[in-house]
Design a protein around this motif. Structure first.
Motif, PDB file in Angstrom:
ATOM      1  N   LYS A  29       0.825  -1.207   0.000  1.00  0.00           N
ATOM      2  CA  LYS A  29       0.000   0.000   0.000  1.00  0.00           C
ATOM      3  C   LYS A  29       0.857   1.253   0.000  1.00  0.00           C
ATOM      4  O   LYS A  29       0.561   2.220  -0.700  1.00  0.00           O
ATOM      5  CB  LYS A  29      -0.944   0.024   1.194  1.00  0.00           C
ATOM      6  N   ASP A  66       0.776   4.095  -2.834  1.00  0.00           N
ATOM      7  CA  ASP A  66       0.527   5.492  -2.466  1.00  0.00           C
ATOM      8  C   ASP A  66       1.616   6.422  -2.994  1.00  0.00           C
ATOM      9  O   ASP A  66       1.326   7.519  -3.475  1.00  0.00           O
ATOM     10  CB  ASP A  66       0.417   5.643  -0.942  1.00  0.00           C
ATOM     11  N   ASN A 119       1.026   7.400  -6.458  1.00  0.00           N
ATOM     12  CA  ASN A 119      -0.322   7.954  -6.670  1.00  0.00           C
ATOM     13  C   ASN A 119      -1.258   6.951  -7.325  1.00  0.00           C
ATOM     14  O   ASN A 119      -2.055   7.295  -8.192  1.00  0.00           O
ATOM     15  CB  ASN A 119      -0.263   9.239  -7.494  1.00  0.00           C
TER      16      ASN A 119
END
Length: 59
Positions: A31, A35, A38
């Motif tokens: 994750k 992130d 983006n």
């Protein structure tokens, strides 16, 4: 996997199963990488059958 657990498995040191082979950090790292780029990550699940994780990274 029930939807109520979807957010939990992306948190550090969280696991749905108690196991000496699992430390609950794998999907947290995934994750974080998603992130950073983006991207998006999500799960689709059929209880007692399968759970599939998907992700998309932006260029």
């Amino acid at each position: 996997m029930a939807k109520k657990y979807f957010d939990k498995i992306f948190k550090i040191f969280q696991s749905l199963n108690v196991s000496k082979d699992s430390n609950g950090i794998g999907l947290f790292i995934v994750k974080k990488i998603v992130d950073i780029y983006n991207g998006e990550i999500w799960l689709e699940s059929e209880i007692k059958k399968e759970t599939i994780s998907y992700f998309i990274l932006s260029k």
